[in-house]
Design a protein around this motif. Structure first.
Motif, mmCIF file in Angstrom:
data_model
loop_
_atom_site.group_PDB
_atom_site.id
_atom_site.type_symbol
_atom_site.label_atom_id
_atom_site.label_comp_id
_atom_site.label_asym_id
_atom_site.label_seq_id
_atom_site.Cartn_x
_atom_site.Cartn_y
_atom_site.Cartn_z
ATOM 1 N N CYS A 5 0.849 -1.185 0.000
ATOM 2 C CA CYS A 5 0.000 0.000 0.000
ATOM 3 C C CYS A 5 0.884 1.233 0.000
ATOM 4 C CB CYS A 5 -0.981 0.005 1.156
ATOM 5 S SG CYS A 5 -0.283 -0.307 2.751
ATOM 6 N N ASN A 6 0.288 2.363 -0.229
ATOM 7 C CA ASN A 6 1.005 3.611 -0.377
ATOM 8 C C ASN A 6 1.825 3.932 0.855
ATOM 9 O OD1 ASN A 6 1.367 6.541 -0.181
ATOM 10 N ND2 ASN A 6 0.266 6.544 -2.126
ATOM 11 N N CYS A 7 3.093 4.237 0.658
ATOM 12 C CA CYS A 7 4.016 4.551 1.756
ATOM 13 C C CYS A 7 3.525 5.749 2.551
ATOM 14 C CB CYS A 7 5.393 4.824 1.179
ATOM 15 S SG CYS A 7 6.618 5.215 2.409
ATOM 16 N N ALA A 8 3.058 6.782 1.872
ATOM 17 C CA ALA A 8 2.589 7.977 2.574
ATOM 18 C C ALA A 8 1.382 7.658 3.450
ATOM 19 C CB ALA A 8 2.248 9.068 1.568
ATOM 20 N N SER A 9 0.499 6.780 2.984
ATOM 21 C CA SER A 9 -0.661 6.405 3.787
ATOM 22 C C SER A 9 -0.234 5.682 5.051
ATOM 23 C CB SER A 9 -1.606 5.509 2.989
ATOM 24 O OG SER A 9 -2.138 6.213 1.907
ATOM 25 N N GLY A 162 9.351 -0.816 2.491
ATOM 26 C CA GLY A 162 10.364 -1.215 1.530
ATOM 27 C C GLY A 162 10.242 -2.641 1.047
ATOM 28 N N MET A 163 9.431 -3.439 1.733
ATOM 29 C CA MET A 163 9.248 -4.825 1.303
ATOM 30 C C MET A 163 8.392 -4.927 0.054
ATOM 31 S SD MET A 163 8.824 -6.497 5.077
ATOM 32 C CE MET A 163 8.202 -8.041 4.479
ATOM 33 N N GLU A 168 14.598 3.609 -2.273
ATOM 34 C CA GLU A 168 15.903 4.263 -2.358
ATOM 35 C C GLU A 168 15.858 5.588 -3.105
ATOM 36 O OE1 GLU A 168 16.008 1.208 -5.726
ATOM 37 O OE2 GLU A 168 15.268 1.282 -3.689
ATOM 38 N N ASN A 169 14.847 5.816 -3.922
ATOM 39 C CA ASN A 169 14.699 7.096 -4.613
ATOM 40 C C ASN A 169 13.614 7.976 -3.996
ATOM 41 O OD1 ASN A 169 16.691 6.479 -6.500
ATOM 42 N ND2 ASN A 169 15.241 5.349 -7.754
ATOM 43 N N TYR A 170 13.061 7.557 -2.878
ATOM 44 C CA TYR A 170 12.015 8.317 -2.195
ATOM 45 C C TYR A 170 12.672 9.407 -1.352
ATOM 46 C CZ TYR A 170 8.289 9.201 1.221
ATOM 47 O OH TYR A 170 7.373 9.786 2.032
ATOM 48 N N ARG A 171 12.459 10.656 -1.737
ATOM 49 C CA ARG A 171 13.122 11.779 -1.058
ATOM 50 C C ARG A 171 12.779 11.837 0.422
ATOM 51 N NH1 ARG A 171 11.639 15.629 -5.872
ATOM 52 N NH2 ARG A 171 13.323 15.062 -7.267
ATOM 53 N N MET A 175 15.318 12.536 3.547
ATOM 54 C CA MET A 175 15.085 13.654 4.466
ATOM 55 C C MET A 175 14.954 13.140 5.894
ATOM 56 S SD MET A 175 12.517 16.014 2.130
ATOM 57 C CE MET A 175 11.668 16.580 3.544
ATOM 58 N N PHE A 176 14.262 12.039 6.048
ATOM 59 C CA PHE A 176 14.084 11.436 7.365
ATOM 60 C C PHE A 176 15.426 11.000 7.949
ATOM 61 C CE2 PHE A 176 12.731 8.276 10.425
ATOM 62 C CZ PHE A 176 11.598 8.857 10.970
#
Length: 188
Positions: A5-9, A162-163, A168-171, A175-176
Motif C-alpha cells: 500500500c502507499n508509503c505515505a498512507s 520497503g518490502m 531508495e529514490n524516495y526523497r 530527508m528522514f
C-alpha cells in the motif's frame, strides 16, 4: 505482497497512532488529534488501503512475484557487485511497460548493487535505528525521548514499506535519515 500500500498512507496512519505516545495528557492528545483530523480528512489517508493486495493469485500479485523472481535472478548472476543500477528495467519490460524496478527495496538493491552496495545501505539504516533507539532509551520519560520513539516508529514503518515498494529514490526517506542525523548531533 500483503503489505502493498502507499508509503505515505502508512506513514501518515502511523504518525496519527503515535500521537498518543507523544503527549502526556489526554486533553492535549484530543486537541491535536481533532486538529489533525480536520487537517487530514480520513478518506485520502486510508483510501489506498482498500487496494491492498489480499488475493495472491491476482494479476498484480503475479506481476510483483515475477519482478521479485527477476530481481533475485539478477542478484544471483552477480551477487558481489550486482547487475548495475537501472538494469532490471531492461529485462522487465515484458512484464509491463512501466515496470523498471523490483517493487521491493531490498531485492532491488541486491540485484542492482550486490551484497557490497546493499551492506552500505544497511549500515546507514542500522546507524539511524541505533541512534533513535539509544536516544529513546536514554531520554525516556522526556519529550525528546518520545520524539525519538516516534521517529523510530516512522523509520520502522518505512522499512516495512520497503518490502513492497522501492524506497531508495524516495526523497522522504533521505530527508528522514537527515533528520535522524541532526537529532544525533543535537541530542547525541
Amino acid at each position: 505482497i500483503h503489505l502493498s500500500c502507499n508509503c505515505a498512507s502508512l506513514v501518515s496512519s502511523e504518525k496519527c497512532l503515535c500521537l498518543v505516545f507523544f503527549f502526556n495528557d489526554t486533553a492535549t492528545t484530543e486537541i491535536y488529534t481533532l486538529s489533525l483530523h480536520d487537517a487530514l480528512p480520513i478518506y485520502p489517508v486510508t483510501a489506498r488501503l482498500d487496494t491492498t493486495t489480499t488475493n495472491l493469485s491476482s494479476p498484480e500479485a503475479a506481476q510483483r512475484k515475477a519482478l521479485w523472481v527477476l530481481a533475485l535472478h539478477h542478484f544471483l548472476e552477480s551477487p558481489l557487485v550486482g547487475y548495475g543500477r537501472g538494469n532490471l528495467g531492461v529485462d522487465s519490460h515484458s512484464l509491463g511497460p512501466e515496470e523498471d524496478y523490483a517493487h521491493n527495496t531490498y531485492l532491488g538493491l541486491l540485484a542492482d548493487v550486490g551484497v557490497i552496495g546493499f551492506l552500505i545501505y544497511v549500515l546507514v539504516g542500522v546507524r539511524a535505528v541505533s541512534t533513535l533507539g539509544r536516544a529513546a532509551w536514554r531520554l525516556r520519560g522526556q519529550r525528546t525521548g518520545r520524539v525519538a520513539l516516534l521517529m523510530l516508529a516512522g523509520l520502522v514503518t518505512l522499512c516495512l514499506c520497503g518490502m513492497t515498494i522501492n524506497l531508495e529514490n524516495y526523497r522522504g526517506l533521505w530527508m528522514f535519515l537527515g533528520l535522524t542525523e541532526s537529532f544525533r548531533l543535537l541530542y547525541g
